[in-house]
Design an enzyme around this catalytic site. Structure first.
Site, short mmCIF file in Angstrom:
data_model
loop_
_atom_site.label_atom_id
_atom_site.label_comp_id
_atom_site.label_asym_id
_atom_site.label_seq_id
_atom_site.Cartn_x
_atom_site.Cartn_y
_atom_site.Cartn_z
N HIS A 25 0.85 -1.10 0.58
CA HIS A 25 0.08 0.14 0.10
C HIS A 25 1.06 1.58 0.08
O HIS A 25 1.05 2.41 -0.81
CB HIS A 25 -0.81 -0.41 1.29
CG HIS A 25 -1.59 1.15 1.52
ND1 HIS A 25 -3.26 1.30 1.39
CD2 HIS A 25 -1.56 2.20 2.49
CE1 HIS A 25 -3.82 2.59 1.11
NE2 HIS A 25 -2.54 3.45 1.62
N GLU A 26 1.98 1.87 1.13
CA GLU A 26 2.44 2.35 0.95
C GLU A 26 3.82 2.47 -0.24
O GLU A 26 4.21 3.50 -1.13
CB GLU A 26 3.15 2.72 2.46
CG GLU A 26 2.20 2.34 3.90
CD GLU A 26 1.78 3.63 3.65
OE1 GLU A 26 1.69 4.75 3.05
OE2 GLU A 26 0.55 3.66 4.15
N HIS A 29 2.09 3.59 -3.10
CA HIS A 29 2.05 5.57 -3.15
C HIS A 29 3.49 6.28 -3.54
O HIS A 29 3.64 7.32 -3.92
CB HIS A 29 1.58 5.94 -1.56
CG HIS A 29 0.32 5.71 -1.07
ND1 HIS A 29 -1.22 6.77 -1.68
CD2 HIS A 29 -0.58 5.65 0.09
CE1 HIS A 29 -2.06 5.58 -1.23
NE2 HIS A 29 -1.67 5.57 -0.01
#
Length: 218
Positions: A25-26, A29
């Site tokens: 997820h990170e 980003h």
């Protein structure tokens, strides 16, 4: 509702899924912002799938034991973007999109496991353990996908809403920012979020199982 669970077996089965879900997820980003011209995530060592730079210890422990937590947010600098409003939406959406992608990938892994298990002499215990890990990973990623799309600060859904909402509707953004703490407390101490995200989680999971011609595990 925030409840602590010290079931060691469940923790061990969910730990790989949590680490994967948070890290990817990170990373998503960071990768999106990097590709859009922002050097900040790369400079801060966030352009990696290594879980360590992405994990917030307290948030990670709460996520394991209480089912509610957080990772370290990726710092970005939108001044590097060519189209700031569009690019901020892309960067914000990249994390949840990655979780949805991971859920689909592990649904495929589950299909492969079922087919492999039927054709080999894999023990029932081993099959059950691996299948449980895959199912937990699918569920964790679907939860993060939908939870992060809620339009509540500081979640990704809020940042997406803030960029796509017409300027004349900015009052909604100010209200959400003003009451974000109260909203988050309500989310933590009540089951309201489960009522919101559980139906779409079941729908997406069922769709994945039907698409792969799989039995309904949950």
């Amino acid at each position: 509702m925030l409840m602590f669970d010290f079931d060691i077996e469940r923790i061990l089965l969910t730990l790989p899924g949590i680490l994967l879900a948070l890290s990817f997820h990170e990373f998503a980003h960071a990768l999106a912002s990097d590709r859009l011209g922002d050097p900040t995530p790369r400079a801060q060592g966030r352009l990696t799938l290594n879980p360590l730079p992405h994990i917030d210890f307290i948030g990670f422990m709460l996520l394991i034991f209480a089912g509610f937590g957080w990772a370290r947010p990726v710092s970005v600098d939108s001044r590097y973007y060519k189209n700031p409003r569009r690019d901020k939406v892309i960067v914000s959406a990249a994390g949840p999109a990655m979780n949805l992608f991971l859920a689909a990938v592990f649904a495929v892994f589950l299909k492969i496991l079922v087919v492999y298990g039927e054709k080999t002499s894999m023990s029932v215990t081993l099959f059950g353990t691996v299948a449980s890990m895959f199912l937990y990973t699918i569920n964790i990623n679907l939860v993060l996908f939908l939870f992060n799309l809620l339009p509540i600060p500081p979640l990704d859904g809020f940042h997406i809403l803030a960029e796509i909402i017409p300027p004349r509707r900015y009052k909604i953004i100010y209200i959400l920012q003003q009451y974000s703490t109260i909203i988050l407390i309500i989310i933590v101490i009540t089951p309201i979020v489960s009522f919101i995200i559980r139906p779409p989680i079941r729908f997406i999971f069922s769709a994945l199982m039907r698409l792969l011609n799989m039995p309904m595990f949950i």
